[in-house]
Scaffold this motif. Structure first.
Motif, PDB file in Angstrom:
ATOM      1  N   PRO A 141       0.806  -1.226   0.000  1.00 15.22           N
ATOM      2  CA  PRO A 141       0.000   0.000   0.000  1.00 15.22           C
ATOM      3  C   PRO A 141       0.839   1.276   0.000  1.00 15.22           C
ATOM      4  N   THR A 142       2.081   1.213   0.480  1.00 17.01           N
ATOM      5  CA  THR A 142       2.959   2.381   0.537  1.00 17.01           C
ATOM      6  C   THR A 142       3.708   2.533  -0.777  1.00 17.01           C
ATOM      7  N   LEU A 143       3.810   3.769  -1.247  1.00 15.67           N
ATOM      8  CA  LEU A 143       4.616   4.061  -2.425  1.00 15.67           C
ATOM      9  C   LEU A 143       5.917   4.704  -1.979  1.00 15.67           C
ATOM     10  N   SER A 144       6.999   4.355  -2.669  1.00 16.08           N
ATOM     11  CA  SER A 144       8.301   4.887  -2.281  1.00 16.08           C
ATOM     12  C   SER A 144       9.147   5.135  -3.529  1.00 16.08           C
ATOM     13  N   PHE A 145       9.796   6.293  -3.538  1.00 15.54           N
ATOM     14  CA  PHE A 145      10.696   6.639  -4.644  1.00 15.54           C
ATOM     15  C   PHE A 145      12.004   7.138  -4.060  1.00 15.54           C
ATOM     16  N   GLU A 146      13.109   6.673  -4.624  1.00 15.05           N
ATOM     17  CA  GLU A 146      14.427   7.022  -4.112  1.00 15.05           C
ATOM     18  C   GLU A 146      15.341   7.425  -5.261  1.00 15.05           C
ATOM     19  N   MET A 147      16.184   8.451  -5.028  1.00 15.92           N
ATOM     20  CA  MET A 147      17.102   8.922  -6.061  1.00 15.92           C
ATOM     21  C   MET A 147      18.399   9.390  -5.425  1.00 15.92           C
ATOM     22  N   ASP A 148      19.472   9.351  -6.211  1.00 21.96           N
ATOM     23  CA  ASP A 148      20.770   9.836  -5.750  1.00 21.96           C
ATOM     24  C   ASP A 148      20.825  11.356  -5.879  1.00 21.96           C
ATOM     25  N   VAL A 149      21.424  12.005  -4.892  1.00 18.56           N
ATOM     26  CA  VAL A 149      21.567  13.460  -4.911  1.00 18.56           C
ATOM     27  C   VAL A 149      22.953  13.827  -4.407  1.00 18.56           C
ATOM     28  N   THR A 150      23.300  15.089  -4.584  1.00 17.12           N
ATOM     29  CA  THR A 150      24.547  15.617  -4.044  1.00 17.12           C
ATOM     30  C   THR A 150      24.324  15.994  -2.584  1.00 17.12           C
ATOM     31  N   PRO A 151      25.165  15.535  -1.680  1.00 18.21           N
ATOM     32  CA  PRO A 151      24.915  15.799  -0.252  1.00 18.21           C
ATOM     33  C   PRO A 151      25.114  17.267   0.115  1.00 18.21           C
ATOM     34  N   ASN A 152      24.538  17.626   1.265  1.00 19.90           N
ATOM     35  CA  ASN A 152      24.677  18.958   1.858  1.00 19.90           C
ATOM     36  C   ASN A 152      24.149  20.057   0.948  1.00 19.90           C
ATOM     37  N   LYS A 153      23.002  19.799   0.345  1.00 20.44           N
ATOM     38  CA  LYS A 153      22.360  20.786  -0.510  1.00 20.44           C
ATOM     39  C   LYS A 153      20.875  20.829  -0.194  1.00 20.44           C
ATOM     40  N   ASN A 154      20.235  21.901  -0.646  1.00 16.06           N
ATOM     41  CA  ASN A 154      18.792  22.042  -0.496  1.00 16.06           C
ATOM     42  C   ASN A 154      18.099  21.634  -1.792  1.00 16.06           C
ATOM     43  N   TYR A 155      16.957  20.955  -1.637  1.00 22.57           N
ATOM     44  CA  TYR A 155      16.185  20.494  -2.790  1.00 22.57           C
ATOM     45  C   TYR A 155      14.732  20.941  -2.655  1.00 22.57           C
ATOM     46  N   SER A 156      14.160  21.315  -3.791  1.00 21.28           N
ATOM     47  CA  SER A 156      12.744  21.686  -3.836  1.00 21.28           C
ATOM     48  C   SER A 156      11.973  20.524  -4.458  1.00 21.28           C
ATOM     49  N   VAL A 157      11.044  19.967  -3.688  1.00 16.73           N
ATOM     50  CA  VAL A 157      10.282  18.787  -4.121  1.00 16.73           C
ATOM     51  C   VAL A 157       8.845  19.201  -4.420  1.00 16.73           C
ATOM     52  N   TRP A 158       8.372  18.849  -5.620  1.00 14.78           N
ATOM     53  CA  TRP A 158       6.998  19.149  -6.041  1.00 14.78           C
ATOM     54  C   TRP A 158       6.280  17.833  -6.323  1.00 14.78           C
ATOM     55  N   LEU A 159       5.140  17.633  -5.644  1.00 15.90           N
ATOM     56  CA  LEU A 159       4.365  16.390  -5.771  1.00 15.90           C
ATOM     57  C   LEU A 159       2.995  16.710  -6.358  1.00 15.90           C
ATOM     58  N   HIS A 160       2.556  15.880  -7.299  1.00 15.41           N
ATOM     59  CA  HIS A 160       1.314  16.116  -8.034  1.00 15.41           C
ATOM     60  C   HIS A 160       0.337  14.964  -7.810  1.00 15.41           C
ATOM     61  N   PHE A 161      -0.920  15.345  -7.566  1.00 20.93           N
ATOM     62  CA  PHE A 161      -1.954  14.347  -7.289  1.00 20.93           C
ATOM     63  C   PHE A 161      -3.260  14.720  -7.985  1.00 20.93           C
ATOM     64  N   ALA A 162      -4.052  13.718  -8.311  1.00 23.43           N
ATOM     65  CA  ALA A 162      -5.452  13.886  -8.708  1.00 23.43           C
ATOM     66  C   ALA A 162      -6.136  12.566  -8.394  1.00 23.43           C
TER      67      ALA A 162
END
Length: 598
Positions: free
Chosen positions: A276-297
């Motif tokens: 029932p749980t959805l999960s997404f994982e990705m590699d990023v550069t450490p010690n940085k800020n990220y803006s995450v945008w999630l879309h639903f309908a």
């Protein structure tokens, strides 16, 4: 039943306010500014299936033209590219002028040179307006997502620079450039957002369809740019979730400031009883800020009312959004919902988890992740202009490059240029020039004095000609001036005596002449090193000849001219005297003839 907090009306009000600001920012009655360049092409090109126009590559930059390969299906079907051999310099830039000030999506596609004699896969960095936002690493040409780079940036001076920085591993090659105007408030994520920020697109996924698409394919409008969405049918490697889709109209799409297309919300990935749980994982550069945008309908036919689907959103284990109920938050089914969160990531992984609280399963339509990059402060404009004048006047070899901004990105400053950040001006300044033994053959321009923050100049060991500019004496903090072993002539300017901070003055090995200025020759030599030797015409201080009879070339020419004038005067005077004498003698003879008896 978990207690719910009445935060969503406030969030919706903020969203509505942002949408209104976006409408005010984008004039939808006109088309946004757009330019697409087919790099290396001599002609304008149109590509299928949308007949997109790509302008020919003319007058933007240096480099070489070549045929291109196509390393991925994403790459537009263009046949040429431009590449930059290291012999042409480590930094090379496209300068695009007459770009209206505003907010832009800048996207670059990369390809390989179709020449077996060249390195098959170059590794290089890319910057926009001096801010490094992409690094192509080994293996990029075999990964569809890495064949392009995209950034959101503000244009503030009616021009845009896009630069490619060699790392010594192959020659940077660029297939195409797109500069697409978007709403001024697009992707406004919070207090860090603004003209001092560049957003780099690190991930953009549309869920459920499995088909990659551009906004244009999804019936988007041009004020949203033309985003590329990588299609996913599942977020789980074990395929425990499932895709769903609908043909129903989705409300609240194509709204300012981001103008998301409706088709993006007509598919989704949902959890299952097994997972029932959805999960997404990705590699990023450490010690940085990220803006995450999630879309639903809510497009699941099994969900028709509030409280039938409620879930939390966790990012790296921390709750980002609590008790998400799409129908309650939007007011009805088949209506788009966008949530945004800024997160600081200390590790190398960004993990988004959609965890059901009650009811059925989690759902998601699309995911966007941006790297928040502080825009670099630029170098003082006057000093950049002075360096470019110096580049032309000294005839710097191509291998120096000297393209873009001399001090930024900080990872790639200009060779031979030392930079210092001026906290008062909030800009970079030039405090050192080290161009010794580089085979330079030009002259030193007077504009070098516009580099008012210089502390050191070393042009020794070249073939620089002409005079030492008087203006050098106006650089207040200059401590080292080394012009030795060149072909400089003329006298030493008196103005150099005004350089009270000067500790090293090396002028030996030139063709200088005349008296060394007293302000230099008489200066106490405690902790000061001055060298005037090997200049045959210099005189006037210990170690050099006396100035007495030893005249400079200019003085000798002056004396010769004076002697010549005096000689001509004597010749004219003698001629006049002789003529007058002849007239007197002639008169006397005539008088004597009249008095003679006949």
């Amino acid at each position: 039943m978990r207690k719910r907090f009445l935060l969503w009306p406030l969030l919706l009000a903020v969203s509505a306010s942002s949408a209104l600001l976006g409408v005010l920012a984008a004039d939808l009655s006109k088309e946004p500014f757009t330019i697409r360049i087919s790099c290396g092409s001599f002609d304008d090109v149109h590509t299928a299936p949308t007949n997109t126009l790509w302008y020919r590559d003319f007058g933007y930059t240096g480099g070489r033209f070549a045929n291109a390969t196509r390393p991925s299906f994403i790459v537009p079907p263009l046949k040429t590219l431009r590449y930059f051999p290291l012999s042409d310099g480590p930094e090379n830039c496209y300068y695009i002028n007459n770009v209206p000030n505003g907010h832009y999506q800048v996207r670059l596609f990369f390809a390989l040179v179709a020449d077996p004699n060249l390195d098959s896969e170059p590794i290089f960095d890319v910057s926009v307006e001096g801010t490094l936002f992409s690094s192509l690493l080994s293996g990029w040409s075999s990964d569809d997502e890495k064949t392009f780079a995209e950034a959101l940036v503000f244009v503030q001076h009616s021009s845009l620079s896009i630069c490619f920085h060699s790392t010594g591993h192959g020659d940077p090659s660029i297939l195409s450039i797109e500069v697409l105007q978007i709403d001024d408030n697009a992707y406004k994520f919070g207090s860090l957002w603004g003209k001092g920020t560049v957003l780099r697109t690190t991930k953009r996924l549309t869920c459920g369809s499995g088909k990659p698409a551009f906004d244009e394919d999804l019936n988007g409008i041009h004020w949203g740019g033309d985003r590329f969405w990588l299609g996913l049918k599942t977020l789980s490697s074990s395929s425990d979730d499932q895709p769903i889709s609908t043909e129903n109209v989705i409300a609240e799409t194509l709204l300012a400031p981001n103008f998301y297309p409706q088709s993006m919300y007509q598919s989704a990935i949902v959890g299952t009883d097994r997972q029932p749980t959805l999960s997404f994982e990705m590699d990023v550069t450490p010690n940085k800020n990220y803006s995450v945008w999630l879309h639903f309908a809510e497009i699941d036919n099994g969900i028709t009312a509030e409280e039938q689907r409620v879930f939390d959103v966790l990012i790296n284990g921390d709750t980002a959004f609590k008790d998400i109920d799409i129908i309650r938050m939007t007011g009805e089914r088949f209506t788009a919902l966008v949530l945004n969160k800024t997160v600081a990531v200390s590790g190398t992984t960004l993990k988004i988890t959609l965890q059901p609280v009650e009811g059925t399963h989690a759902i998601v339509s699309a995911i966007e992740v941006f790297d928040i990059i502080p825009a670099e402060m630029k170098t003082l404009t006057q000093e950049v202009t002075a360096l470019r004048t110096l580049k032309g006047s000294l005839g710097l070899p191509l291998r120096f490059g000297w393209n873009g901004d001399p001090c930024i990105p900080q990872q790639h400053p200009w060779s031979g240029v030392d930079c210092q950040f001026d906290n008062t001006k909030r800009q970079w300044v030039i405090d050192g020039l080290g161009l010794d033994n580089q085979g330079l053959r030009g002259v030193i321009p007077s504009d070098v004095s516009k580099l008012q923050h210089l502390q050191s100049i070393n042009f020794s060991g070249n073939s620089i000609k002409g005079n030492i500019p008087l203006s050098l004496g106006t650089i207040p903090g200059l401590r080292v001036l080394d012009l030795s072993f060149n072909e400089l002539n003329g006298s030493i300017p008196e103005s150099l005596g005004q350089l009270t901070s000067l500790q090293t003055l090396n002028l030996n090995g030139n063709d200088l002449s005349g008296r060394v200025p007293a302000s230099l020759g008489g200066r106490p030599l405690h902790r000061v090193r001055f060298n005037f030797t090997d200049n045959a015409g210099l005189c006037g201080i210990p170690g050099l000849r006396e100035c007495g009879p030893h005249l400079s070339v200019a003085a000798k020419i002056g004396m010769a001219f004076g002697v010549l004038v005096a000689f001509l005067f004597l010749v004219v005077f003698a001629a006049c005297w002789w003529k007058r004498r002849q007239n007197i003698i002639r008169g006397q003879k005539l008088a004597a003839a009249r008095e003679a008896p006949y």
